[in-house]
Design a protein around this motif. Structure first.
Motif, mmCIF file in Angstrom:
data_model
loop_
_atom_site.group_PDB
_atom_site.id
_atom_site.type_symbol
_atom_site.label_atom_id
_atom_site.label_comp_id
_atom_site.label_asym_id
_atom_site.label_seq_id
_atom_site.Cartn_x
_atom_site.Cartn_y
_atom_site.Cartn_z
ATOM 1 N N LEU A 10 -40.349 -69.069 15.973
ATOM 2 C CA LEU A 10 -41.224 -68.638 17.068
ATOM 3 C C LEU A 10 -41.803 -69.818 17.836
ATOM 4 C CD1 LEU A 10 -43.061 -65.634 15.378
ATOM 5 C CD2 LEU A 10 -41.047 -65.601 16.869
ATOM 6 N N GLU A 11 -42.067 -70.926 17.145
ATOM 7 C CA GLU A 11 -42.562 -72.105 17.842
ATOM 8 C C GLU A 11 -41.459 -72.726 18.695
ATOM 9 O OE1 GLU A 11 -45.154 -75.301 19.028
ATOM 10 O OE2 GLU A 11 -45.324 -73.166 18.537
ATOM 11 N N ALA A 12 -40.247 -72.789 18.171
ATOM 12 C CA ALA A 12 -39.126 -73.293 18.966
ATOM 13 C C ALA A 12 -38.903 -72.403 20.188
ATOM 14 C CB ALA A 12 -37.860 -73.355 18.115
ATOM 15 N N ARG A 13 -39.041 -71.117 20.003
ATOM 16 C CA ARG A 13 -38.902 -70.199 21.132
ATOM 17 C C ARG A 13 -39.960 -70.494 22.191
ATOM 18 N NH1 ARG A 13 -40.789 -66.131 23.798
ATOM 19 N NH2 ARG A 13 -39.457 -64.410 24.515
ATOM 20 N N ARG A 14 -41.192 -70.718 21.757
ATOM 21 C CA ARG A 14 -42.284 -70.992 22.706
ATOM 22 C C ARG A 14 -42.011 -72.267 23.503
ATOM 23 N NH1 ARG A 14 -46.263 -74.192 23.531
ATOM 24 N NH2 ARG A 14 -45.836 -75.413 21.645
ATOM 25 N N ILE A 15 -41.540 -73.306 22.821
ATOM 26 C CA ILE A 15 -41.270 -74.583 23.485
ATOM 27 C C ILE A 15 -40.137 -74.444 24.489
ATOM 28 C CG2 ILE A 15 -40.414 -76.935 23.106
ATOM 29 C CD1 ILE A 15 -41.912 -76.855 20.401
ATOM 30 N N ILE A 16 -39.060 -73.789 24.083
ATOM 31 C CA ILE A 16 -37.912 -73.622 24.984
ATOM 32 C C ILE A 16 -38.290 -72.762 26.180
ATOM 33 C CG2 ILE A 16 -35.561 -72.708 25.187
ATOM 34 C CD1 ILE A 16 -35.238 -73.366 22.166
ATOM 35 N N LYS A 17 -39.075 -71.733 25.944
ATOM 36 C CA LYS A 17 -39.494 -70.841 27.039
ATOM 37 C C LYS A 17 -40.357 -71.591 28.043
ATOM 38 C CE LYS A 17 -39.372 -66.460 28.408
ATOM 39 N NZ LYS A 17 -38.100 -65.775 28.745
ATOM 40 N N GLU A 72 -26.359 -79.660 29.733
ATOM 41 C CA GLU A 72 -27.651 -79.889 30.393
ATOM 42 C C GLU A 72 -28.790 -79.222 29.624
ATOM 43 O OE1 GLU A 72 -25.791 -79.997 34.946
ATOM 44 O OE2 GLU A 72 -26.636 -78.150 34.122
ATOM 45 N N PHE A 73 -28.558 -78.004 29.182
ATOM 46 C CA PHE A 73 -29.562 -77.259 28.429
ATOM 47 C C PHE A 73 -29.878 -77.976 27.113
ATOM 48 C CE2 PHE A 73 -30.533 -72.752 26.574
ATOM 49 C CZ PHE A 73 -31.888 -72.936 26.802
ATOM 50 N N VAL A 118 -33.503 -79.506 25.841
ATOM 51 C CA VAL A 118 -34.180 -78.814 24.752
ATOM 52 C C VAL A 118 -34.203 -79.592 23.441
ATOM 53 C CG1 VAL A 118 -33.915 -76.842 23.191
ATOM 54 C CG2 VAL A 118 -33.869 -76.505 25.669
ATOM 55 N N ALA A 119 -33.091 -80.225 23.088
ATOM 56 C CA ALA A 119 -32.962 -80.827 21.759
ATOM 57 C C ALA A 119 -34.110 -81.764 21.393
ATOM 58 C CB ALA A 119 -31.614 -81.532 21.629
ATOM 59 N N PRO A 120 -34.505 -82.706 22.264
ATOM 60 C CA PRO A 120 -35.605 -83.605 21.876
ATOM 61 C C PRO A 120 -36.932 -82.871 21.671
ATOM 62 C CG PRO A 120 -34.384 -84.483 23.756
ATOM 63 C CD PRO A 120 -33.953 -83.063 23.587
ATOM 64 N N ALA A 121 -37.145 -81.808 22.410
ATOM 65 C CA ALA A 121 -38.422 -81.100 22.351
ATOM 66 C C ALA A 121 -38.591 -80.278 21.082
ATOM 67 C CB ALA A 121 -38.573 -80.198 23.575
ATOM 68 N N VAL A 122 -37.479 -79.876 20.472
ATOM 69 C CA VAL A 122 -37.574 -79.032 19.271
ATOM 70 C C VAL A 122 -37.016 -79.719 18.028
ATOM 71 C CG1 VAL A 122 -37.467 -76.908 20.633
ATOM 72 C CG2 VAL A 122 -35.346 -77.881 19.705
ATOM 73 N N ALA A 123 -36.725 -81.007 18.121
ATOM 74 C CA ALA A 123 -36.079 -81.714 17.007
ATOM 75 C C ALA A 123 -36.886 -81.641 15.711
ATOM 76 C CB ALA A 123 -35.832 -83.175 17.387
ATOM 77 N N SER A 149 -30.192 -78.891 17.064
ATOM 78 C CA SER A 149 -29.591 -78.147 18.174
ATOM 79 C C SER A 149 -28.170 -78.611 18.449
ATOM 80 C CB SER A 149 -30.423 -78.331 19.447
ATOM 81 O OG SER A 149 -31.774 -78.044 19.222
ATOM 82 N N THR A 150 -27.313 -77.658 18.796
ATOM 83 C CA THR A 150 -25.949 -77.982 19.198
ATOM 84 C C THR A 150 -25.433 -76.842 20.073
ATOM 85 O OG1 THR A 150 -23.759 -78.683 18.389
ATOM 86 C CG2 THR A 150 -24.852 -76.916 17.178
ATOM 87 N N HIS A 151 -24.158 -76.920 20.458
ATOM 88 C CA HIS A 151 -23.555 -75.796 21.177
ATOM 89 C C HIS A 151 -22.054 -75.776 20.941
ATOM 90 C CE1 HIS A 151 -21.533 -77.737 24.676
ATOM 91 N NE2 HIS A 151 -22.511 -78.624 24.642
ATOM 92 N N SER A 152 -21.474 -74.593 21.123
ATOM 93 C CA SER A 152 -20.039 -74.445 20.896
ATOM 94 C C SER A 152 -19.360 -73.513 21.885
ATOM 95 C CB SER A 152 -19.776 -73.929 19.476
ATOM 96 O OG SER A 152 -20.330 -72.635 19.299
#
Length: 272
Positions: A89-96, A159-160, A164-169, A174-177
């Motif tokens: 939920l905290e990661a969600r808040r930061i990303i949002k 880009e995303f 995002v990655a540094p803010a929620v590390a 974080s990764t993507h596929s």
């Protein structure tokens, strides 16, 4: 070559949901030659049917980018590393806060939770099985979140991720596929395909030098670097190709099968 570790989507499985006959023969030849096989994927356990249906694989699968080890034959979890609800939920808040348009979903050990709008196609089979609702309403402290997902409809996944990655590390890795969608995959810090693959290989008495690994996307990078022989698909993401240092031919050319055939031939094994 004592262990072959392969990603699934974009590496051996196409958009049509099929594994080529040539690739199937190569994997069967590895098994018959005494080479261990393990599949290492971002997919959740509920999406592993191509391995069973097309390859007849009944062994171990490393799922959810390393967060889950799954026994296909027993159809049960062997081990799991999960994100706590407060971290999700905290990661969600930061990303949002960074990207107000972001939408979210969560894979757990028992199901899939998704917010309204996360999947755009109303007729999707997922929407008939799982009812969209805010994560704060459906997730509980008892739910083991193995993969937290964030999506935006504009820009690229690279880009995303960079935003995002540094803010929620401190909360999640974080990764993507997904090659064409700005979809991020977040898991417990320190968890990736390489970490769990290394543990699995060690349980078999196999070191990195005897592992051949295949992948195509950023979520494969750590695994490709760890393996003694890491191959990125020529059709893969540029970062994966740079990380591996070796390329398998393009997916459309059965790149995994070509590499395995050559390695088996060097061991004196002939494919039918």
């Amino acid at each position: 070559m004592r262990l072959v570790a392969s990603d699934i989507d974009g590496t051996i499985l196409g958009h049509d949901g099929k594994i080529s006959d040539r690739t199937i023969r190569a994997f069967h030849a590895c098994r018959e030659a005494g080479v261990e096989l393990v599949f290492v994927t971002g997919r959740p356990p509920r999406w592993l049917h191509p391995l069973q249906d097309q390859l007849g694989h009944a062994g171990t699968v490393i799922c959810s980018n390393g967060a889950v080890v799954w026994d296909l034959e027993a159809d049960k979890v062997v081990s799991a590393r999960t994100l706590a609800l407060d971290a999700v939920l905290e990661a969600r808040r930061i990303i949002k806060a960074l990207r107000p348009s972001a939408l979210f979903a969560a894979e757990t050990l028992t199901g899939f939770h998704l917010e309204p709008g996360f999947i755009e196609i109303e007729s999707s089979e997922i929407l008939t099985e799982f009812k969209p609702a805010p994560l704060a309403d459906t997730l509980t402290a008892e739910d083991g979140v193995v993969k937290f997902l964030a999506i935006v409809r504009d820009g690229t996944a690279d880009e995303f991720l960079a935003e995002v990655a540094p803010a929620v590390a401190h909360l999640a890795a974080s990764t993507h596929s997904a090659p064409t969608v700005a979809l991020l995959e977040l898991s417990l810090p320190g968890v990736n395909k390489a970490v769990t693959l290394a543990e699995y290989a060690a349980s078999l008495g196999i070191g990195a030098a005897d592992v051949v690994a295949f992948g195509d996307m950023p979520n494969d990078i750590e695994m490709l670097r760890w393996a003694g022989d890491g191959y990125a698909m020529a059709s893969g993401h540029p970062e994966a190709i740079r990380a591996a240092g070796q390329q398998a031919p393009h997916f459309d050319d059965d790149g995994v099968a070509q590499i395995l055939e050559a390695k088996l031939a060097a061991l004196g094994v002939r494919l039918p």
